[in-house]
Design a protein around this motif. Sequence first.
Motif, PDB file in Angstrom:
ATOM      1  N   GLU A 166      46.270  32.420  36.321  1.00  0.00           N
ATOM      2  CA  GLU A 166      47.142  33.023  37.325  1.00  0.00           C
ATOM      3  C   GLU A 166      48.046  31.996  37.987  1.00  0.00           C
ATOM      4  OE1 GLU A 166      47.470  36.424  38.139  1.00  0.00           O
ATOM      5  OE2 GLU A 166      46.443  36.439  36.217  1.00  0.00           O
ATOM      6  N   ARG A 229      37.051  34.370  41.435  1.00  0.00           N
ATOM      7  CA  ARG A 229      38.143  33.845  42.270  1.00  0.00           C
ATOM      8  C   ARG A 229      37.576  33.293  43.571  1.00  0.00           C
ATOM      9  NH1 ARG A 229      43.215  37.810  40.832  1.00  0.00           N
ATOM     10  NH2 ARG A 229      42.805  37.716  38.588  1.00  0.00           N
ATOM     11  N   ARG A 237      37.991  44.908  49.526  1.00  0.00           N
ATOM     12  CA  ARG A 237      38.491  45.069  48.158  1.00  0.00           C
ATOM     13  C   ARG A 237      38.409  43.782  47.334  1.00  0.00           C
ATOM     14  NH1 ARG A 237      43.635  45.199  48.006  1.00  0.00           N
ATOM     15  NH2 ARG A 237      43.727  44.029  49.943  1.00  0.00           N
ATOM     16  N   HIS A 238      37.852  42.718  47.891  1.00  0.00           N
ATOM     17  CA  HIS A 238      37.789  41.447  47.174  1.00  0.00           C
ATOM     18  C   HIS A 238      36.357  40.945  47.003  1.00  0.00           C
ATOM     19  CE1 HIS A 238      42.068  41.284  48.370  1.00  0.00           C
ATOM     20  NE2 HIS A 238      42.209  40.605  47.255  1.00  0.00           N
ATOM     21  N   LEU A 239      36.062  40.499  45.798  1.00  0.00           N
ATOM     22  CA  LEU A 239      34.803  39.835  45.509  1.00  0.00           C
ATOM     23  C   LEU A 239      35.133  38.471  44.916  1.00  0.00           C
ATOM     24  CD1 LEU A 239      33.031  42.785  43.670  1.00  0.00           C
ATOM     25  CD2 LEU A 239      32.256  41.799  45.835  1.00  0.00           C
ATOM     26  N   PHE A 242      34.012  39.379  40.036  1.00  0.00           N
ATOM     27  CA  PHE A 242      34.246  40.800  39.745  1.00  0.00           C
ATOM     28  C   PHE A 242      34.527  40.988  38.262  1.00  0.00           C
ATOM     29  CE2 PHE A 242      38.925  40.877  39.234  1.00  0.00           C
ATOM     30  CZ  PHE A 242      39.280  39.648  39.781  1.00  0.00           C
ATOM     31  N   MET A 244      36.638  42.560  35.129  1.00  0.00           N
ATOM     32  CA  MET A 244      38.008  42.993  34.874  1.00  0.00           C
ATOM     33  C   MET A 244      38.120  43.509  33.446  1.00  0.00           C
ATOM     34  SD  MET A 244      41.510  41.508  36.242  1.00  0.00           S
ATOM     35  CE  MET A 244      41.367  39.793  35.903  1.00  0.00           C
ATOM     36  N   GLU A 401      46.110  48.075  45.400  1.00  0.00           N
ATOM     37  CA  GLU A 401      46.296  47.659  44.006  1.00  0.00           C
ATOM     38  C   GLU A 401      45.017  47.812  43.185  1.00  0.00           C
ATOM     39  OE1 GLU A 401      47.935  43.715  43.361  1.00  0.00           O
ATOM     40  OE2 GLU A 401      47.084  43.710  41.350  1.00  0.00           O
ATOM     41  N   ILE A 402      45.139  48.541  42.095  1.00  0.00           N
ATOM     42  CA  ILE A 402      43.976  48.727  41.217  1.00  0.00           C
ATOM     43  C   ILE A 402      44.245  48.101  39.846  1.00  0.00           C
ATOM     44  CG2 ILE A 402      44.653  51.061  40.455  1.00  0.00           C
ATOM     45  CD1 ILE A 402      41.654  51.812  40.846  1.00  0.00           C
ATOM     46  N   VAL A 403      45.522  48.055  39.477  1.00  0.00           N
ATOM     47  CA  VAL A 403      45.930  47.450  38.204  1.00  0.00           C
ATOM     48  C   VAL A 403      47.097  46.508  38.463  1.00  0.00           C
ATOM     49  CG1 VAL A 403      47.215  47.951  36.071  1.00  0.00           C
ATOM     50  CG2 VAL A 403      45.175  49.268  36.602  1.00  0.00           C
ATOM     51  N   GLY A 404      47.070  45.357  37.787  1.00  0.00           N
ATOM     52  CA  GLY A 404      48.231  44.464  37.782  1.00  0.00           C
ATOM     53  C   GLY A 404      48.556  44.159  36.335  1.00  0.00           C
ATOM     54  N   GLY A 447      45.544  44.208  33.828  1.00  0.00           N
ATOM     55  CA  GLY A 447      44.164  43.983  34.251  1.00  0.00           C
ATOM     56  C   GLY A 447      43.767  45.048  35.254  1.00  0.00           C
ATOM     57  N   LEU A 448      42.654  45.699  34.961  1.00  0.00           N
ATOM     58  CA  LEU A 448      42.128  46.681  35.908  1.00  0.00           C
ATOM     59  C   LEU A 448      40.893  46.082  36.551  1.00  0.00           C
ATOM     60  CD1 LEU A 448      41.824  50.046  36.610  1.00  0.00           C
ATOM     61  CD2 LEU A 448      39.803  49.613  35.249  1.00  0.00           C
ATOM     62  N   ARG A 452      37.179  48.044  41.735  1.00  0.00           N
ATOM     63  CA  ARG A 452      38.106  48.889  42.517  1.00  0.00           C
ATOM     64  C   ARG A 452      38.162  50.278  41.905  1.00  0.00           C
ATOM     65  NH1 ARG A 452      42.962  44.856  44.474  1.00  0.00           N
ATOM     66  NH2 ARG A 452      41.560  43.236  45.276  1.00  0.00           N
ATOM     67  N   ILE A 463      33.741  47.307  48.655  1.00  0.00           N
ATOM     68  CA  ILE A 463      33.543  46.862  47.266  1.00  0.00           C
ATOM     69  C   ILE A 463      32.145  46.274  47.063  1.00  0.00           C
ATOM     70  CG2 ILE A 463      34.471  44.517  47.533  1.00  0.00           C
ATOM     71  CD1 ILE A 463      36.048  45.090  44.843  1.00  0.00           C
TER      72      ILE A 463
HETATM   73  P1  ATP Z   1      45.200  41.473  45.257  1.00  0.00           P
HETATM   74  O1  ATP Z   1      46.633  41.345  45.622  1.00  0.00           O
HETATM   75  O2  ATP Z   1      44.587  42.785  45.646  1.00  0.00           O
HETATM   76  O3  ATP Z   1      44.382  40.294  45.668  1.00  0.00           O
HETATM   77  P2  ATP Z   1      45.827  40.346  42.713  1.00  0.00           P
HETATM   78  O4  ATP Z   1      47.289  40.499  42.704  1.00  0.00           O
HETATM   79  O5  ATP Z   1      45.254  39.025  43.051  1.00  0.00           O
HETATM   80  O6  ATP Z   1      45.174  41.477  43.643  1.00  0.00           O
HETATM   81  P3  ATP Z   1      45.561  40.412  39.824  1.00  0.00           P
HETATM   82  O7  ATP Z   1      45.530  38.946  39.723  1.00  0.00           O
HETATM   83  O8  ATP Z   1      46.756  41.142  39.332  1.00  0.00           O
HETATM   84  O9  ATP Z   1      45.236  40.864  41.318  1.00  0.00           O
HETATM   85  O10 ATP Z   1      44.240  40.984  39.115  1.00  0.00           O
HETATM   86  C1  ATP Z   1      44.190  42.224  38.416  1.00  0.00           C
HETATM   87  C2  ATP Z   1      43.309  43.236  39.110  1.00  0.00           C
HETATM   88  O11 ATP Z   1      42.028  42.689  39.408  1.00  0.00           O
HETATM   89  C3  ATP Z   1      43.824  43.711  40.437  1.00  0.00           C
HETATM   90  O12 ATP Z   1      44.721  44.761  40.279  1.00  0.00           O
HETATM   91  C4  ATP Z   1      42.568  44.184  41.137  1.00  0.00           C
HETATM   92  O13 ATP Z   1      42.227  45.497  40.712  1.00  0.00           O
HETATM   93  C5  ATP Z   1      41.516  43.241  40.605  1.00  0.00           C
HETATM   94  N1  ATP Z   1      41.197  42.150  41.535  1.00  0.00           N
HETATM   95  C6  ATP Z   1      41.935  41.054  41.818  1.00  0.00           C
HETATM   96  N2  ATP Z   1      41.293  40.238  42.661  1.00  0.00           N
HETATM   97  C7  ATP Z   1      40.098  40.826  42.918  1.00  0.00           C
HETATM   98  C8  ATP Z   1      38.977  40.449  43.699  1.00  0.00           C
HETATM   99  N3  ATP Z   1      38.941  39.305  44.374  1.00  0.00           N
HETATM  100  N4  ATP Z   1      37.899  41.290  43.718  1.00  0.00           N
HETATM  101  C9  ATP Z   1      37.918  42.431  43.019  1.00  0.00           C
HETATM  102  N5  ATP Z   1      38.940  42.839  42.260  1.00  0.00           N
HETATM  103  C10 ATP Z   1      40.030  42.052  42.199  1.00  0.00           C
END
Ligand code: ATP
Length: 478
Positions: A166, A229, A237-239, A242, A244, A401-404, A447-448, A452, A463
């Motif tokens: 990332e 992470r 919403r953050h772990l 997690f 993916m 955000e659930i998918v990026g 990535g889902l 979430r 979460i």
């Molecule tokens: P956010 O802005 O919510 O922190 P992100 O932009 O960091 O998300 P991505 O790097 O695009 O997320 O990761 C893809 C997907 O993984 C996200 O859409 C989200 O569903 C999930 N995700 C990201 N970070 C976490 C986390 N710390 N715990 C749980 N799920 C996560």
Amino acid sequence: MFNKRVKISELLTWEPQFQEVIVMGWVKTFRNNQFIALNDGSTNTNLQVVAELGLLDENQLKRISTGASLKVAGTVIPSPGKGQKLEVKASTIEVLGDSDAEKFPLQPKEHSLEFLREIAHLRFRTNTFGAVFRVRHALAFAIHEFFNKKGFVYMHTPVITASDAEGAGEMFRVTTLPLENPPKNERGEIDYSQDFFGRSTNLTVSGQLEGELAAMAFSDIYTFGPTFRAENSNTTRHLAEFWMVEPEMAFYDIEDNMNLAEEFIKYIIGYALKNNRGDLEFLAQRLEKEESKLPQQQRSEMGLIQKLEFVLNNQFERITYTEAIDILLASPAYKKKKFDYEVKWGKDLQSEHERYLVEKHFKKPVIVTGYPKDIKSFYMRVNDDGKTVAAMDILAPGIGEIVGGSQREERLDKLEERMREMHIPVDQLWWYLDTRRFGSVPHAGFGLGFERMVQFVTGMTNIRDVIPFPRTPKNAEF
Ligand code: ATP
Ligand code: MN
């Protein structure tokens, strides 16, 4: 002997015809020294076991307490009681494992989710967590089924990597160097050439880069595994650890990517609605009860099942980032200064903005595309305007955000240019760039965040309550 038993979920579908059965499970409640509610985790519905007066002596009666495990042999009979069609009349009851009623932390009453998090090793035995984790299982199964049907190859990408996919730098380091007095080089920095892998390594933040390599051979692949992470985000919403799901497809553009993501989400929701009805109905009631404690305007407009059916039967809204900013700037919430974070073209959408879009404005899932390139990752394909990238985020009500995902930059020169601009080490990622050197193709992926998704389907607000053993800042018990 043990596999002769019948699981309770199976038994409850039978017609009571005095069949001889063996059932096993844990005692939920024991009433009037006669009626045992027994559960084996196969369903939330307990089996009523009747121990006729005289069957058990004083000592045995004492041992049948909440949490104890039993082996029951008996006969399946029609139940005179309300709410169940059958029960088991016990001929013998054997206590397999005692449970001291004074010490067993789960009492037959409602416990708070916070309390249950402190006893995560036992919370599986509650109705709520029984339902949540059976649904989690079903969603995982549905994910594999969806991709398998489409001919995707399940690819296992490494947990230990030397790259930061990332480019965000929020990684857990993996090392065997001594914490005190690690070897140093001439510049006084830690000398990772002496480390286990001969270089600095970390736990993966995403399997995408490796996934892309495989897509350049199999066309369509997906990963489904744990990611890590080290972000200090104490949110619901953050772990830190997690799961993916990351599909990666050759010969796909951003449009194809959106279509696949929408079909995928609908498929797994549909699977749960069909196969986990009982658990979802239980969770819907739980949510309704929880929300009844909230002020009216904070409650969901739809019940859980209604919401899932609505998502299944309606198209996701598709808008560009620029349109999203315009909607936010024109919103009553913005005018009344209700947002904590700035709304301005070029700034990332914060959770409050995402939730406004899905919950207040569109009232359904929204796919946002065309984000400014400066707030997105280096591998996203730069659009013809030179300012935005072919990124897509899917936002869900209650979650954000659930998918990026994105269409990936397949043009070597453009990709290298972006990497240099963003200070991504071009040399180290030589293997990634090789895909662009040898038979590069337009491709895309997303990535889902699995937890979430589980939150969305189960209606659990935190979460930490949808993963068996949550890893969050300052918390790694169990
Ligand atoms: P956010 O802005 O919510 O922190 P992100 O932009 O960091 O998300 P991505 O790097 O695009 O997320 O990761 C893809 C997907 O993984 C996200 O859409 C989200 O569903 C999930 N995700 C990201 N970070 C976490 C986390 N710390 N715990 C749980 N799920 C996560
Ligand atoms: Mn993040």
